[in-house]
Design an enzyme around this catalytic site. Structure first.
Site, PDB file in Angstrom:
ATOM      1  CG  ASP A 107      -4.073  -4.769  -3.835  1.00 55.58           C
ATOM      2  OD1 ASP A 107      -2.920  -4.633  -3.383  1.00 55.58           O
ATOM      3  OD2 ASP A 107      -5.062  -4.142  -3.395  1.00 55.58           O
ATOM      4  CE  LYS A 138       2.878  -3.784  -0.671  1.00 52.83           C
ATOM      5  NZ  LYS A 138       1.519  -3.403  -1.102  1.00 52.83           N
ATOM      6  CD  GLU A 153       0.385  -0.909  -3.649  1.00 53.21           C
ATOM      7  OE1 GLU A 153       0.256   0.071  -2.880  1.00 53.21           O
ATOM      8  OE2 GLU A 153       0.906  -1.979  -3.295  1.00 53.21           O
TER       9      GLU A 153
END
Ligand code: AMP
Length: 632
Positions: A25, A87, A190
């Site tokens: 993740d 990110k 996700e």
């Protein structure tokens, strides 16, 4: 999301060949790595027992790269060389970054010929760094953690990305993994990972909502599950709403409480602000399990803060933040055209969903209790690990792997060696598309159907998947027949192509497995060549189309001359045949402009002939009829 059987029967790994695969993740604030061991998914910890790795990279003075908790410590003292939330920069150019003023980094636009393809660069002590390189440092740290914990070389990793990530952001994530020496088995959305962690892929078909409230962002995704396949129906959210805002509310409340003790109204020092924000965060997390929180600390002025915040007061302070999450949920529901009664289940993701009043608000909104038994911080990594385990071939023969989209376009060969795309790449599976084609020649009774995979315009540059023939087309003039070709990729990734002639109903079909034998690298090579060859493909397509047009016209004129040549005298015939020859000469060359010009000249040269044929056919139709019979 679709399922594709990857291991051939009998080819799945035996227990002693267990392959080491991980799920990552890669979060904005924190990242995690998980794996499946002895059938159990586990989040892997570092040597200090931390599962969460802060997604922060520090470029140190001694050329060292520090990642995680130690990097976080450097954030205030050396912000320019300590990169957080990278990110948000993945796959982004300088002009995409709107809020530069609030980000303490030195942004640089890359030179136009740079390999980063326009992605922004950051000027650090270690030189110019791209977001891909910075992310690769985080991934490398997680990879090392996993190798140390699992004691061997990794087969590959599943890395999660937000459902709304575009192609550039996904590609940047894959590039970062490659730079970190990780083999990407797959990128996984996700919310899909969260759903997989809860085993929803084996649950009842229907619509599921994933409510993800992290430290700094809120995302809501609506997934539709059918035959084990997840399709993203809608996403929405707020990229500036998260647990940090709840901390800030408590911080402001503390300031209010101590205002009387600070009559000078001097703003707090940066250190005191940070201290109070940390205390606020601790109080927030404490109130998840307790009725009141005692907040005590000493400020630099020697003043001692000592206040008590009750859970009820905290709920009141932050009620409107919770309410702010409802509007993106409503929008997502509207976008997906859904009613509350359509929702089968709700999954909570992100540490901030531990707050009881957030859970209650979600429950009140959807009129059902959300799924909460997994750790909301770890649920995405766990889902990724489960998926990685399947993709590495560690489960039994009939296991399926999730494939959410078609990796490459699927299409058909058309005249001139060109490819007509029928299903574009990245279409969510299952998918079906139909397109109408026609015959090229008068009286054509059969059609050859050539199925191709790839992004390029030319058949020779794509991958041939199958060929079959449709026979029994009734003879008609060129272009009159209507042949409907349907492409269907089902839940198992199986492509079937059928062709049907619409007047007589003759049909033919074939099944192919488009992904079989194509590994990720081959897919990437094909995509890369489609970008690098785009210009030459465009030219080749223009040339092929000009040739097809010209050949069609020459063939039609030959037929017309055979039928109605008597309408022309020798000089007129000679003029037309001169233009046909000129076009044939142009056709032997490779200049689409010359073919276009010669085609236009031939068209002009035959205009008078076409008019004579029209007159002739009208007088033939009218011959022997009186005026009342002619329907004008
Ligand atoms: P994430 O980005 O998913 O790691 O979420 C981090 C956010 O979750 C931070 O704002 C944390 O303060 C918050 N959080 C973590 N644990 C709790 C808890 N027990 N109660 C309330 N919020 C929490």
């Amino acid at each position: 999301m679709a399922l594709l059987q990857i291991s051939e029967p009998g080819m799945s790994a035996a227990p002693h060949q267990h392959k080491l695969a991980i799920g990552i993740d890669l979060g904005t604030t924190n990242s995690l790595v998980a794996t499946v061991r002895s059938g159990m998914s586990t989040v892997l910890q570092d040597q200090h027992g931390h599962a969460l790795l802060p997604s922060i990279v520090h470029y140190g003075e001694a050329q060292q790269v520090i990642v995680g908790h130690e990097a976080k410590v450097k954030q205030n003292a050396d912000p320019v060389n300590t990169i957080a939330s990278v990110k948000r920069l993945m796959g982004r150019s300088l002009k995409d970054i709107v809020d530069k003023a609030h980000i303490p980094y030195r942004f640089v636009s890359p030179p136009s010929d740079d390999a980063s393809q326009g992605m922004v660069l950051l000027d650090t002590r270690a030189g110019l760094k791209s977001p891909v390189e910075i992310s690769a440092e985080i991934l490398k740290t997680l990879k090392n953690r996993a190798q140390a914990a699992l004691g061997g070389e990794l087969t590959g990793a599943v890395i999660t990305v937000p459902a709304y990530f575009d192609d550039a952001q996904r590609q940047a994530t894959k590039d970062a993994a490659r730079l970190a020496g990780l083999h990407v088995l797959r990128l996984l959305n996700e919310p899909t990972a969260a759903a997989v962690a809860y085993g929803l892929d084996n649950a009842a078909e229907g619509v599921y909502v994933i409510y993800d409230l992290g430290g700094g962002t809120f995302d809501v995704s609506i997934l539709h599950l059918s035959k084990g396949i997840f399709e993203v129906l809608a996403t929405n959210g707020d990229s500036a709403l998260g647990g940090d805002d709840f901390d800030h509310r408590i911080y402001c409340w503390i300031l209010d409480q101590i205002r009387d003790a600070n009559p000078s109204k001097q703003p707090l020092s940066e250190k005191d602000t940070r201290l109070l924000l940390t205390k606020a965060r601790q109080a927030k997390e404490w109130l998840t399990e307790n009725e009141e929180a005692q907040i005590t600390c000493k400020l630099s002025s020697a003043y001692t803060v000592d206040v008590t915040l009750t859970a009820a007061a905290f709920v009141e302070l932050t009620e409107n933040l919770v309410r702010k999450t409802l509007s993106p949920m409503r929008k997502a529901m509207r976008d997906a055209s859904l009613d509350l009664t359509d929702i089968k289940g709700v999954v909570l993701v992100g540490g901030a969903t531990r707050m009881p009043h957030v859970r209650q608000a979600v429950q009140d909104f959807f009129q059902q209790a959300p799924l909460t038994n997994l750790d909301p911080d770890k649920v995405v990594a766990i889902g990724a690990a489960i998926q990685a385990n399947v993709l590495a071939g560690n489960r039994s023969g009939d296991d399926l792997l999730l494939l959410d989209v078609t990796p490459l376009s699927l299409g058909l060969e058309t005249m001139g060696g060109l490819v007509e795309k029928v299903i574009p790449r990245n279409s969510t599976l299952p998918v079906a598309r139909a397109q109408d084609f026609t015959t090229f020649k008068d009286g054509q009774t059969a059609m050859s159907i050539h199925v191709l995979q790839g992004e390029r315009d030319l058949v020779s540059a794509c991958r041939s998947l199958a060929r079959f023939e449709l026979r029994g087309i009734p003879p008609m003039a060129a272009g009159a027949a209507r042949i409907r070709v349907t492409f269907q990729v089902d839940a198992d990734g199986l492509l079937s192509v059928s062709a049907r002639e619409e007047t007589k109903g003759v049909e033919a079909s074939i099944s192919v497995k488009p992904s079989y034998g194509l590994n990720e690298d081959a897919i990437i090579d094909m995509l890369k060549s489609s970008f690098s060859e785009a210009e030459s493909d465009k030219k080749a397509r223009a040339l092929a189309e000009a040739k097809v047009d010209a050949m069609g016209i020459i063939s039609a004129i030959h037929i017309a001359l055979e039928q109605d040549g008597h309408l022309l005298n020798a000089v007129e015939k000679e003029a037309i045949s001169k233009h046909i020859k000129a076009l044939e000469t142009a056709l032997a060359g490779e200049q689409s402009r010359a073919i276009h010009d010669a085609t236009a000249a031939l068209n002009t040269a035959t205009e008078a002939f076409a008019a004579k044929r029209m007159d002739e056919s009208v007088s033939r139709a009218l011959a022997g009829k009186n005026i009342d019979e002619v329907n004008l």
